[in-house]
Design a protein around this motif. Structure first.
Motif, PDB file in Angstrom:
ATOM      1  N   THR A  87     -53.226 -46.812 -64.599  1.00 28.93           N
ATOM      2  CA  THR A  87     -53.348 -47.695 -65.752  1.00 28.93           C
ATOM      3  C   THR A  87     -54.691 -48.413 -65.710  1.00 28.93           C
ATOM      4  O   THR A  87     -55.357 -48.442 -64.684  1.00 28.93           O
ATOM      5  CB  THR A  87     -52.223 -48.754 -65.800  1.00 28.93           C
ATOM      6  N   HIS A  88     -55.052 -48.979 -66.839  1.00 28.92           N
ATOM      7  CA  HIS A  88     -56.240 -49.818 -66.944  1.00 28.92           C
ATOM      8  C   HIS A  88     -55.927 -50.951 -67.912  1.00 28.92           C
ATOM      9  O   HIS A  88     -55.005 -50.854 -68.720  1.00 28.92           O
ATOM     10  CB  HIS A  88     -57.459 -49.000 -67.405  1.00 28.92           C
ATOM     11  N   PRO A  89     -56.678 -52.047 -67.810  1.00 25.30           N
ATOM     12  CA  PRO A  89     -56.374 -53.182 -68.680  1.00 25.30           C
ATOM     13  C   PRO A  89     -56.888 -52.984 -70.101  1.00 25.30           C
ATOM     14  O   PRO A  89     -57.829 -52.237 -70.335  1.00 25.30           O
ATOM     15  CB  PRO A  89     -57.115 -54.342 -68.011  1.00 25.30           C
ATOM     16  N   ILE A  90     -56.234 -53.673 -71.014  1.00 25.41           N
ATOM     17  CA  ILE A  90     -56.721 -53.793 -72.380  1.00 25.41           C
ATOM     18  C   ILE A  90     -56.419 -55.218 -72.825  1.00 25.41           C
ATOM     19  O   ILE A  90     -55.358 -55.768 -72.511  1.00 25.41           O
ATOM     20  CB  ILE A  90     -56.097 -52.773 -73.351  1.00 25.41           C
ATOM     21  N   GLY A  91     -57.375 -55.827 -73.480  1.00 25.77           N
ATOM     22  CA  GLY A  91     -57.189 -57.182 -73.972  1.00 25.77           C
ATOM     23  C   GLY A  91     -58.129 -57.446 -75.132  1.00 25.77           C
ATOM     24  O   GLY A  91     -59.097 -56.708 -75.354  1.00 25.77           O
ATOM     25  N   THR A  92     -57.847 -58.500 -75.854  1.00 33.56           N
ATOM     26  CA  THR A  92     -58.676 -58.909 -76.980  1.00 33.56           C
ATOM     27  C   THR A  92     -59.880 -59.681 -76.458  1.00 33.56           C
ATOM     28  O   THR A  92     -59.733 -60.610 -75.665  1.00 33.56           O
ATOM     29  CB  THR A  92     -57.868 -59.799 -77.945  1.00 33.56           C
ATOM     30  N   ILE A  93     -61.071 -59.287 -76.896  1.00 26.90           N
ATOM     31  CA  ILE A  93     -62.312 -59.953 -76.477  1.00 26.90           C
ATOM     32  C   ILE A  93     -62.470 -61.256 -77.258  1.00 26.90           C
ATOM     33  O   ILE A  93     -62.370 -61.266 -78.487  1.00 26.90           O
ATOM     34  CB  ILE A  93     -63.543 -59.065 -76.744  1.00 26.90           C
ATOM     35  N   VAL A  94     -62.728 -62.337 -76.517  1.00 27.36           N
ATOM     36  CA  VAL A  94     -63.038 -63.628 -77.128  1.00 27.36           C
ATOM     37  C   VAL A  94     -64.368 -64.081 -76.544  1.00 27.36           C
ATOM     38  O   VAL A  94     -64.507 -64.179 -75.322  1.00 27.36           O
ATOM     39  CB  VAL A  94     -61.951 -64.684 -76.841  1.00 27.36           C
ATOM     40  N   TYR A  95     -65.347 -64.310 -77.415  1.00 28.79           N
ATOM     41  CA  TYR A  95     -66.656 -64.776 -76.948  1.00 28.79           C
ATOM     42  C   TYR A  95     -66.631 -66.295 -76.843  1.00 28.79           C
ATOM     43  O   TYR A  95     -66.105 -66.976 -77.712  1.00 28.79           O
ATOM     44  CB  TYR A  95     -67.772 -64.281 -77.859  1.00 28.79           C
ATOM     45  N   TYR A 105     -69.860 -64.437 -67.249  1.00 29.77           N
ATOM     46  CA  TYR A 105     -69.902 -63.801 -68.574  1.00 29.77           C
ATOM     47  C   TYR A 105     -69.653 -64.839 -69.654  1.00 29.77           C
ATOM     48  O   TYR A 105     -69.055 -65.880 -69.409  1.00 29.77           O
ATOM     49  CB  TYR A 105     -68.854 -62.690 -68.687  1.00 29.77           C
ATOM     50  N   SER A 106     -70.063 -64.510 -70.864  1.00 29.17           N
ATOM     51  CA  SER A 106     -69.856 -65.403 -72.003  1.00 29.17           C
ATOM     52  C   SER A 106     -68.650 -64.965 -72.827  1.00 29.17           C
ATOM     53  O   SER A 106     -68.541 -65.296 -73.999  1.00 29.17           O
ATOM     54  CB  SER A 106     -71.109 -65.432 -72.885  1.00 29.17           C
ATOM     55  N   TRP A 107     -67.722 -64.233 -72.228  1.00 31.49           N
ATOM     56  CA  TRP A 107     -66.535 -63.740 -72.917  1.00 31.49           C
ATOM     57  C   TRP A 107     -65.364 -63.722 -71.935  1.00 31.49           C
ATOM     58  O   TRP A 107     -65.547 -63.805 -70.727  1.00 31.49           O
ATOM     59  CB  TRP A 107     -66.760 -62.332 -73.481  1.00 31.49           C
ATOM     60  N   SER A 127     -70.885 -55.343 -68.801  1.00 29.39           N
ATOM     61  CA  SER A 127     -72.184 -55.693 -69.393  1.00 29.39           C
ATOM     62  C   SER A 127     -72.270 -55.233 -70.851  1.00 29.39           C
ATOM     63  O   SER A 127     -72.981 -55.840 -71.657  1.00 29.39           O
ATOM     64  CB  SER A 127     -73.326 -55.087 -68.577  1.00 29.39           C
ATOM     65  N   TYR A 128     -71.538 -54.160 -71.216  1.00 27.64           N
ATOM     66  CA  TYR A 128     -71.518 -53.718 -72.612  1.00 27.64           C
ATOM     67  C   TYR A 128     -70.864 -54.787 -73.493  1.00 27.64           C
ATOM     68  O   TYR A 128     -71.314 -55.042 -74.606  1.00 27.64           O
ATOM     69  CB  TYR A 128     -70.733 -52.416 -72.785  1.00 27.64           C
ATOM     70  N   VAL A 129     -69.781 -55.387 -72.977  1.00 23.60           N
ATOM     71  CA  VAL A 129     -69.112 -56.452 -73.729  1.00 23.60           C
ATOM     72  C   VAL A 129     -70.059 -57.639 -73.864  1.00 23.60           C
ATOM     73  O   VAL A 129     -70.187 -58.226 -74.939  1.00 23.60           O
ATOM     74  CB  VAL A 129     -67.798 -56.873 -73.047  1.00 23.60           C
ATOM     75  N   GLU A 130     -70.742 -57.972 -72.769  1.00 25.68           N
ATOM     76  CA  GLU A 130     -71.689 -59.095 -72.778  1.00 25.68           C
ATOM     77  C   GLU A 130     -72.769 -58.896 -73.835  1.00 25.68           C
ATOM     78  O   GLU A 130     -73.174 -59.842 -74.513  1.00 25.68           O
ATOM     79  CB  GLU A 130     -72.311 -59.250 -71.394  1.00 25.68           C
ATOM     80  N   ARG A 131     -73.246 -57.648 -73.997  1.00 22.89           N
ATOM     81  CA  ARG A 131     -74.293 -57.326 -74.986  1.00 22.89           C
ATOM     82  C   ARG A 131     -73.725 -57.076 -76.378  1.00 22.89           C
ATOM     83  O   ARG A 131     -74.457 -56.666 -77.280  1.00 22.89           O
ATOM     84  CB  ARG A 131     -75.051 -56.069 -74.544  1.00 22.89           C
ATOM     85  N   HIS A 132     -72.414 -57.239 -76.549  1.00 20.95           N
ATOM     86  CA  HIS A 132     -71.731 -56.967 -77.820  1.00 20.95           C
ATOM     87  C   HIS A 132     -71.851 -55.487 -78.196  1.00 20.95           C
ATOM     88  O   HIS A 132     -71.846 -55.133 -79.370  1.00 20.95           O
ATOM     89  CB  HIS A 132     -72.273 -57.841 -78.956  1.00 20.95           C
ATOM     90  N   ALA A 133     -71.961 -54.602 -77.205  1.00 17.96           N
ATOM     91  CA  ALA A 133     -72.090 -53.166 -77.457  1.00 17.96           C
ATOM     92  C   ALA A 133     -70.736 -52.476 -77.608  1.00 17.96           C
ATOM     93  O   ALA A 133     -70.674 -51.332 -78.064  1.00 17.96           O
ATOM     94  CB  ALA A 133     -72.891 -52.499 -76.335  1.00 17.96           C
TER      95      ALA A 133
END
Length: 152
Positions: A87-95, A105-107, A127-133
């Protein structure tokens, strides 16, 4: 094994797979389906902060707060290496800093669950999440492994 296939086929029929999400606790081989919110298998309650490493590089770590008892049990199984299915995690990103759990991180993630499958659009490095990628509102790193758990 047959029950698991039937459960996944039923989920696809109901449209769950069209969302790209299949909960890890959808069904076990005995055909039972734990209800969301039931006590964790190990009797734990509350929340945990899980440190997750994405891939082999320790620089690709992030922290997530997990509050759902079924998800906490799956986090513990991932950490112990006792999962029947990976399994792997999944969650809603909140900045924003939020509770400060995801230091560096800022999220952060909310509504974290552990899943067996998810859509590729939410996969990637922290880092992709951090860059909003990551172009999805969700983050689901496929190569994630829980490397530490902190009781809170």
């Amino acid at each position: 094994m047959q029950t698991r296939k039937i459960a996944l086929m039923a989920a696809a029929t109901l449209g769950a797979l069209s969302l790209g999400i299949v909960p890890a606790f959808a069904a076990d081989d005995a055909g039972t389906t734990p209800a969301i919110g039931t006590p964790a298998v190990d009797g734990s309650a509350g929340a945990v902060i899980a440190t997750v490493q994405v891939g082999p590089d320790a620089a690709n770590r992030f922290r997530m707060r997990v509050t759902d008892p079924a998800a906490i049990a799956q986090v513990r199984a991932n950490h112990a290496g006792t999962e029947e299915w990976p399994t792997h995690p999944i969650g809603t990103i909140v900045y924003g800093k939020g509770s400060g759990d995801n230091t560096g991180y800022s999220w952060y993630l909310t509504d974290v669950q552990m899943v067996e499958m998810s859509a590729e659009v939410c996969d990637g490095l922290p880092s992709y999440v951090e860059r909003h990628a990551v172009t999805s509102p969700y983050y689901c790193p496929w190569a994630a492994k829980v490397v530490a758990i902190e009781e809170v």
